[in-house]
Design an enzyme around this catalytic site. Structure first.
Site, PDB file in Angstrom:
ATOM      1  N   LEU A  29       0.838  -1.205   0.000  1.00 48.25           N
ATOM      2  CA  LEU A  29       0.000   0.000   0.000  1.00 48.25           C
ATOM      3  C   LEU A  29       0.868   1.247   0.000  1.00 48.25           C
ATOM      4  O   LEU A  29       1.483   1.590   1.019  1.00 48.25           O
ATOM      5  CB  LEU A  29      -0.909  -0.010   1.240  1.00 48.25           C
ATOM      6  CG  LEU A  29      -1.972  -1.122   1.246  1.00 48.25           C
ATOM      7  CD1 LEU A  29      -2.445  -1.418   2.660  1.00 48.25           C
ATOM      8  CD2 LEU A  29      -3.137  -0.755   0.344  1.00 48.25           C
ATOM      9  N   TYR A 183       2.995  -1.007 -13.986  1.00 49.03           N
ATOM     10  CA  TYR A 183       4.357  -0.485 -13.807  1.00 49.03           C
ATOM     11  C   TYR A 183       5.329  -1.254 -14.705  1.00 49.03           C
ATOM     12  O   TYR A 183       4.908  -2.073 -15.515  1.00 49.03           O
ATOM     13  CB  TYR A 183       4.715  -0.485 -12.309  1.00 49.03           C
ATOM     14  CG  TYR A 183       3.740   0.401 -11.559  1.00 49.03           C
ATOM     15  CD1 TYR A 183       3.752   1.779 -11.766  1.00 49.03           C
ATOM     16  CD2 TYR A 183       2.759  -0.135 -10.728  1.00 49.03           C
ATOM     17  CE1 TYR A 183       2.815   2.607 -11.144  1.00 49.03           C
ATOM     18  CE2 TYR A 183       1.813   0.686 -10.103  1.00 49.03           C
ATOM     19  CZ  TYR A 183       1.854   2.055 -10.319  1.00 49.03           C
ATOM     20  OH  TYR A 183       0.923   2.871  -9.715  1.00 49.03           O
TER      21      TYR A 183
END
Ligand SMILES: Cc1cc2nc3c(=O)[nH]c(=O)nc-3n(C[C@H](O)[C@H](O)[C@H](O)COP(=O)(O)O)c2cc1C
Length: 365
Positions: A29, A183
């Site tokens: 997170l 990503y």
């Protein structure tokens, strides 16, 4: 409430040589609480230690080299000051009885020269990401990235390896390679962001190659039992689209097959359909314990987590927003107690509010 489902979620599991007391994994997170150089801060030490009762903590995405940085406030694991900062986090988590892996994240084209400071951003192909980038000077159009040359790909792999070694030096129990959510590694996997014509592009096997090579190199450096990878097949986010079902199946089967010889600690898959063919086929081929997370659209609940285990779809469950809001989530879920609600307005604000001040039930009583 005691039933078999609860017992399953709250019984032990081993990942490599690490024994977890329960099957709740704190999902990675991003919270942007590091300093401007990417060094972990005091509140990060406190935040992670507060959550040590989860079976395993996976840290926020952490950049291996400055060229992989995606946000200001994101931590790094490149320099000695990062190692020293993360050492404080891992020591605090271990002192509180917990276990912690670091997620290593290269953002690739989800970045900007103002973030990397290297005069460029990098990706498999010279295709800009679809959405604006948050820079220190406000939102900017996503730049057209530099398409990595083959010898530069070797440097990217070396960056992951050094970062993994640094993470171990910082006292981490292992690392998670970020191969998900649009990503860099996912940019290679997706045919929408990778239009290369060399050995890293084109066929499913070629697009899966870099994730496998990074996982292999990291495993060789720190041990497969301390290495994991996060994947998000068909998550279709940040322009890393995988809209062709048969291509996605072939790609993730190739990727999972490449992981099998590495004896990874676990594979973490974010998917809205964890019981479906794609995830379960990858699970069989990868031959590693499977952690699942159903993604952003609906927040993971205790019932959902229990059912995922009971159905046999997963070996453990990654929990995000409920772990943000409840430092004592294991206690609350195991006893079927009330929960705090996560406040999205404070996810990325940078201070202790909405970060270290969510109360545990013990604080309230
Ligand atoms: C504030 C926030 C930050 C996140 N940062 C990351 C991250 O750094 N790496 C990653 O792989 N996923 C990240 N995610 C995705 C979560 O790991 C998780 O998959 C998602 O929150 C869905 O799980 P949940 O319903 O249990 O919250 C993030 C999610 C949120 C809400």
């Amino acid at each position: 409430m005691t039933n078999t489902t609860t017992q399953d979620l709250f019984s032990e599991i081993s990942f490599g040589s690490l024994r977890l007391p329960n099957k709740l994994v704190m999902a990675p997170l991003t919270r942007l609480r590091a300093d401007e150089r990417g060094v972990p801060t005091d509140i990060m030490v406190e935040h992670y230690a507060q959550r040590a009762s989860l079976g395993l903590i996976v840290t926020e995405g952490t950049w291996p080299t400055i060229e992989g940085r995606t946000w200001i406030g994101q931590p790094g694991i490149e320099a000695e000051e990062h190692v020293a900062g993360w050492r404080r986090v891992s020591d605090a988590v271990h002192a509180a009885g917990g276990r912690i892996f670091m997620q290593i994240m290269h953002g690739g084209r989800i970045s900007h020269e103002l973030l990397t400071g290297t005069g460029r951003i990098v990706a498999p192909s010279a295709l800009a990401a679809p959405d604006p980038i948050r820079t220190p000077e406000g939102k900017a159009d996503a730049p057209v990235p530099h398409a990595l040359q083959v010898e530069e790909i070797t440097e990217v792999i070396a960056g992951f390896v050094k970062a993994a070694q640094n993470a171990i030096d910082a006292g981490m129990d292992g690392v998670q390679i970020h191969g998900a959510n649009g990503y860099l590694l996912h940019q290679f996997t997706s045919p929408a962001s990778n239009v290369r014509t060399d050995g890293y592009g084109g066929s499913p096997e070629n697009r899966a190659r870099l994730s496998i090579e990074v996982a292999r190199a990291v495993s060789e450096a720190i041990g497969g039992e301390r290495t994991s990878i996060r994947l998000s097949p068909q998550h279709n986010i940040q322009g890393a689209l995988e809209t062709d079902d048969s291509d996605a199946l072939a790609t993730y089967e190739a990727l999972a097959s490449g992981l099998a010889p590495l004896s990874l600690a676990f594979v973490d898959v974010l998917s809205a359909d964890p019981a479906g063919e794609l995830v379960q086929s990858a699970r069989r081929l990868a031959q590693a314990p499977l952690v699942v997370n159903t993604g952003f659209s609906e927040q993971t609940t205790r019932t959902q987590a229990s059912e995922l285990l009971k159905s046999g779809a997963a070996d453990a469950v990654a929990v995000g927003r409920a772990a943000i809001a409840n430092p004592d989530l294991v206690h609350r879920w195991s006893q079927d107690l009330e929960e705090n609600t996560a406040d999205p307005a404070t996810f990325y604000t940078g201070d202790h509010v909405g970060y270290t001040d969510y109360p545990s039930l013990a604080d309230l009583n």
